[in-house]
Design a protein around this motif. Structure first.
Motif, PDB file in Angstrom:
ATOM      1  N   ARG A  72      -9.939   9.473  -1.819  1.00  0.00           N
ATOM      2  CA  ARG A  72     -10.033   9.375  -3.271  1.00  0.00           C
ATOM      3  C   ARG A  72      -9.350  10.537  -3.971  1.00  0.00           C
ATOM      4  N   GLN A  73      -8.878  11.503  -3.227  1.00  0.00           N
ATOM      5  CA  GLN A  73      -8.281  12.686  -3.860  1.00  0.00           C
ATOM      6  C   GLN A  73      -6.977  13.018  -3.150  1.00  0.00           C
ATOM      7  N   SER A  75      -2.982  13.808  -2.422  1.00  0.00           N
ATOM      8  CA  SER A  75      -1.931  14.649  -2.973  1.00  0.00           C
ATOM      9  C   SER A  75      -0.602  13.938  -2.750  1.00  0.00           C
ATOM     10  N   ALA A  76       0.062  13.571  -3.845  1.00  0.00           N
ATOM     11  CA  ALA A  76       1.276  12.763  -3.725  1.00  0.00           C
ATOM     12  C   ALA A  76       2.332  13.468  -2.893  1.00  0.00           C
ATOM     13  N   GLU A  77       2.520  14.768  -3.156  1.00  0.00           N
ATOM     14  CA  GLU A  77       3.592  15.448  -2.427  1.00  0.00           C
ATOM     15  C   GLU A  77       3.268  15.571  -0.948  1.00  0.00           C
ATOM     16  N   GLY A  78       1.983  15.808  -0.638  1.00  0.00           N
ATOM     17  CA  GLY A  78       1.595  15.890   0.758  1.00  0.00           C
ATOM     18  C   GLY A  78       1.919  14.603   1.501  1.00  0.00           C
ATOM     19  N   LEU A  80       4.206  12.395   0.594  1.00  0.00           N
ATOM     20  CA  LEU A  80       5.667  12.250   0.640  1.00  0.00           C
ATOM     21  C   LEU A  80       6.280  13.116   1.736  1.00  0.00           C
ATOM     22  N   PRO A  95      -6.477   9.446  -6.639  1.00  0.00           N
ATOM     23  CA  PRO A  95      -6.574   8.891  -7.996  1.00  0.00           C
ATOM     24  C   PRO A  95      -5.349   8.051  -8.347  1.00  0.00           C
ATOM     25  N   PRO A  96      -5.465   7.197  -9.373  1.00  0.00           N
ATOM     26  CA  PRO A  96      -4.353   6.299  -9.718  1.00  0.00           C
ATOM     27  C   PRO A  96      -3.058   7.055  -9.974  1.00  0.00           C
ATOM     28  N   ALA A  97      -3.179   8.268 -10.560  1.00  0.00           N
ATOM     29  CA  ALA A  97      -1.966   9.034 -10.867  1.00  0.00           C
ATOM     30  C   ALA A  97      -1.188   9.352  -9.594  1.00  0.00           C
ATOM     31  N   ASP A 100       0.668   6.328  -8.501  1.00  0.00           N
ATOM     32  CA  ASP A 100       1.824   6.128  -9.389  1.00  0.00           C
ATOM     33  C   ASP A 100       2.956   7.084  -9.031  1.00  0.00           C
ATOM     34  N   GLN A 101       2.597   8.342  -8.733  1.00  0.00           N
ATOM     35  CA  GLN A 101       3.621   9.315  -8.364  1.00  0.00           C
ATOM     36  C   GLN A 101       4.329   8.882  -7.087  1.00  0.00           C
ATOM     37  N   ALA A 104       6.616   6.171  -7.973  1.00  0.00           N
ATOM     38  CA  ALA A 104       7.743   6.724  -8.733  1.00  0.00           C
ATOM     39  C   ALA A 104       8.745   7.398  -7.797  1.00  0.00           C
ATOM     40  N   ALA A 105       8.262   7.881  -6.651  1.00  0.00           N
ATOM     41  CA  ALA A 105       9.155   8.524  -5.687  1.00  0.00           C
ATOM     42  C   ALA A 105       9.866   7.481  -4.822  1.00  0.00           C
TER      43      ALA A 105
ATOM     44  N   ALA B  41       4.939  20.836   0.164  1.00  0.00           N
ATOM     45  CA  ALA B  41       4.879  20.118   1.429  1.00  0.00           C
ATOM     46  C   ALA B  41       6.222  19.494   1.791  1.00  0.00           C
ATOM     47  N   ARG B  69      14.485  11.501  -2.383  1.00  0.00           N
ATOM     48  CA  ARG B  69      13.072  11.837  -2.234  1.00  0.00           C
ATOM     49  C   ARG B  69      12.790  13.217  -2.823  1.00  0.00           C
ATOM     50  N   ALA B  72      12.752  13.071  -6.531  1.00  0.00           N
ATOM     51  CA  ALA B  72      11.497  12.517  -7.056  1.00  0.00           C
ATOM     52  C   ALA B  72      10.377  13.560  -6.999  1.00  0.00           C
ATOM     53  N   ILE B  77       6.899  15.239  -9.735  1.00  0.00           N
ATOM     54  CA  ILE B  77       5.640  15.868  -9.333  1.00  0.00           C
ATOM     55  C   ILE B  77       5.610  17.360  -9.666  1.00  0.00           C
ATOM     56  N   PRO B 332      -0.638  18.355   4.808  1.00  0.00           N
ATOM     57  CA  PRO B 332      -0.360  17.521   3.639  1.00  0.00           C
ATOM     58  C   PRO B 332      -1.560  17.213   2.751  1.00  0.00           C
ATOM     59  N   GLU B 334      -4.689  18.795   0.100  1.00  0.00           N
ATOM     60  CA  GLU B 334      -4.600  19.732  -1.008  1.00  0.00           C
ATOM     61  C   GLU B 334      -5.970  20.324  -1.300  1.00  0.00           C
TER      62      GLU B 334
END
Lengths: 285, 360
Positions: A72-73, A75-78, A80, A95-97, A100-101, A104-105, B41, B69, B72, B77, B332, B334
């Protein structure tokens, strides 16, 4: 036609050709949700999983995966950083954000609907199988799951008892119990038990007096919850629990979190095991 | 007791010109933002970072295998996250400095006059009432409900504190702080009630929100929060000189032509506006508002024309830096940002307190 145009046309033709015949699953999967991860492995696509969330603990091979945190928590970059080509997420993920991120990537994020029932499990398997182009394996898995479920029901047909079962979720300092419309409630009913707190809805904190009033014959808990509470012996020192019929008979059933509540390929086996715990007369035969 | 004495009259002559510490602190902000853009990351080499930025600006193209990538990650982000982190850190620390001056109390911070607790109550209400969101709710409403509720909760709690403490246009700082404590307790009780009523999923969302994170910051969220944050920052900067005069004492400030009540009202409102907007997107971030102004006072003296802008710069740099640590320490996955700021901030603060006791 210029040479570059010829090459482009050729590439386009080859591209459509291979796309039509594609049977390989995407090469880099990130799975979010223990049930989704389990299904991916059961479908034989485990080699393609490059990362999963902390609830993904089955099969044992998942222990070696990089863990992207709690579902539920996220991290988009993690996520990716694992270079996924497809993310399969249970509908609990957020989360939804963050989702979305990820979209978006440019990563495909497929959300798998969940429902705590046999049909929900079958649907979940079918959906994951479809995303991985493994529909046939998915059907075999669903048939096996339904077969195990039917076998569990046949085995239980001779049961003479319908014990009142209280599912207790231990978290720091308090006990929550599972009422209607919860995973534990569905499992208790599938295994031929009665939910001792069927009049309440969802997970609720319960007082020790209400536990006594609910008068369960059996206590059902998750193994991680029992560990957190300090072991099976410590459970009966909780106020109220010792004063129930379950407490007097020391009837405590402990099952693995994901096994009991995953509603995936192992659903039939989990129902059979829970049924044997709830109906000793069946297990004895 | 130099550490806990913001009430001292600004000293003159002996110190460096105030531009020196300010320039040093201000230089930290672009450094922190650069680090936030380059570290994470997903690895992006410094040269690639430059090429990606140049490509966005229309100079050349980024064509290597991983470019899309990295592009993006950088622009969807890291960049909104770093910009918001800088603005939020500046607002929390600048707001803390202003509130400490206003109450002539070194322990005051935005959390003490109800803003953070009210925001937490608003967020808890949204989480418990709206998870899962009703089926008719459009996506933007699902995304906006929590920050909007947190923002309104922060403003409402601050307004309540201020309204209770204000009588006939006069506000006694001591009453304001006491009212803040009471409203904090009330908002905490409300949040506790909601946590009690919450189901397991809601409870976990709530817990993560109270620990703070910049992970949900998008361009959209930044676009909504940034005008509020910038307005708050500019307004607080303009309060630096009258706050200096207030340190002489309320009566003296009045004699020097300061409308003290108006200054109090304005400062509290500006702080609530900025902190509410920051907390709405990031969740509760502990300790920045309390510790940073003390650090700046140690380095640059008690003049608020240094303390307020200096706190803003240091707060921005610290929050962006803490977010880099939160994003990379267990990648990866947080860490919650509030955990990082409190883990670093609290022991440091204790060290400062201990030193101040020794010097006494």
């Amino acid at each position: 036609m210029r040479p570059s145009a010829v090459i482009l046309t050729l590439c386009a033709a080859l591209g459509t050709g291979t796309a039509g015949a594609a049977t390989d699953p995407p090469q880099r999967l990130v799975t979010i949700g223990g049930d989704v991860t389990e299904i991916v492995y059961a479908l034989g696509a485990g080699d393609h999983v490059v990362g999963a969330d902390t609830s993904s603990v089955h099969p044992p091979a998942t222990a070696a995966l990089p863990k992207i945190g709690y579902q539920r928590q996220l991290s988009a970059e993690g996520v990716l950083a694992l270079r996924p080509t497809l993310i399969l997420a249970s509908d609990q993920a957020g989360p939804p954000a963050a989702l979305d991120q990820l979209r978006a990537a440019g990563v495909r994020v497929d959300v798998i609907p969940t429902a705590d029932s046999a049909d929900g499990a079958a649907n979940k398997i079918a959906q994951v199988a479809a995303r991985l182009d493994r529909a046939a394996e998915g059907e075999r898995l669903i048939a096996a799951m339904r077969g195990a479920l039917a076998a569990a029901e046949r085995e239980r047909a001779v049961a003479t008892s319908a014990p009142r079962v209280l599912f207790v979720y231990a978290r720091a300092g308090s006990l929550a119990v599972a009422g209607r419309d919860t995973g534990p409630d569905a499992m208790i009913r599938l295994a031929g038990g009665r939910n001792a707190v069927a009049e309440i809805e969802g997970f609720k904190a319960l007082t020790s007096e209400a536990v006594v009033a609910a008068a369960p014959d059996v206590l059902l808990m998750l193994s991680r919850g029992v560990d957190a509470a300090g072991g099976a012996a410590a459970i009966w020192t909780q106020p109220g629990l010792a004063q129930t019929p379950a407490g007097q008979a020391r009837r405590l059933v402990v099952m693995d979190d994901l096994y009991l509540l995953g509603f995936g390929p192992r659903l039939g086996d989990a129902v059979r095991d829970l049924g044997r715990h709830l109906h000793p007369e069946v297990a004895a035969r | 007791m130099t550490l806990l004495a913001p009430a001292a009259e600004p000293r003159r002559g002996a110190r460096l010109p105030r531009a020196v510490p300010l320039a040093v602190l201000a230089a930290l902000v672009p450094l922190a933002v650069l680090a936030a853009l380059g570290i994470g990351a997903v690895p992006i080499a410094p040269a690639d970072l430059l090429a990606l930025v140049a490509a966005r600006g229309g100079w050349g193209t980024a064509t290597w295998a991983d470019a899309s990538r990295q592009d993006a990650v950088l622009f969807a982000i890291r960049l909104p996250r770093a910009l918001f982190g800088a603005l939020a850190g500046a607002t929390l620390a600048g707001g803390g400095a202003a509130v400490q001056a206003l109450f002539r109390n070194p322990l005051a911070d935005p959390a003490l006059i109800g803003t953070a607790a009210g925001a937490a109550l608003g967020a808890a209400t949204a989480v418990v009432a709206l998870t899962p969101a009703p089926a008719w709710a459009p996506d933007w409403l699902r995304l906006a409900a929590l920050p909007a509720a947190a923002f309104l909760g922060g403003l409402a709690a601050t307004a309540a504190v201020y309204g209770i403490a204000n009588r006939d246009g006069r506000t006694a700082p001591a009453t304001l702080l006491l009212a803040g404590i009471a409203v904090n307790a009330l908002a905490g009780a409300g949040t506790g009630l909601l946590a009690f009523a919450a189901n397991d999923a809601q409870l976990r969302s709530l817990t993560f929100w109270t620990l703070g994170s910049l992970g949900s910051v998008t361009w959209q969220g930044l676009g909504i929060a940034a005008p509020l944050l910038v307005a708050s920052l500019l307004g607080l900067l303009a309060s630096a000189r009258p706050l200096n005069l207030l340190l002489l004492g309320e009566r003296e400030a009045r004699h020097l032509g300061i409308d003290v009540e108006r200054l109090q009202r304005r400062t509290v409102l500006l702080m609530a506006l900025g902190v509410g907007a920051a907390v709405a997107l990031s969740g509760v971030i502990a300790f920045v508002g309390l510790v940073v102004p003390h650090l700046v006072r140690l380095a640059g003296g008690p003049d608020h024309r240094v303390v307020i802008p200096g706190s803003m710069a240091l707060g921005a740099a610290l929050l962006v830096g803490a977010d880099v640590a939160a994003r990379t320490a267990v990648a990866p996955a947080e860490l919650p940002l509030g955990v990082v700021t409190a883990l670093v901030g609290a022991p440091f603060f204790l060290f400062l307190l201990r030193r101040a006791r020794v010097e006494e």
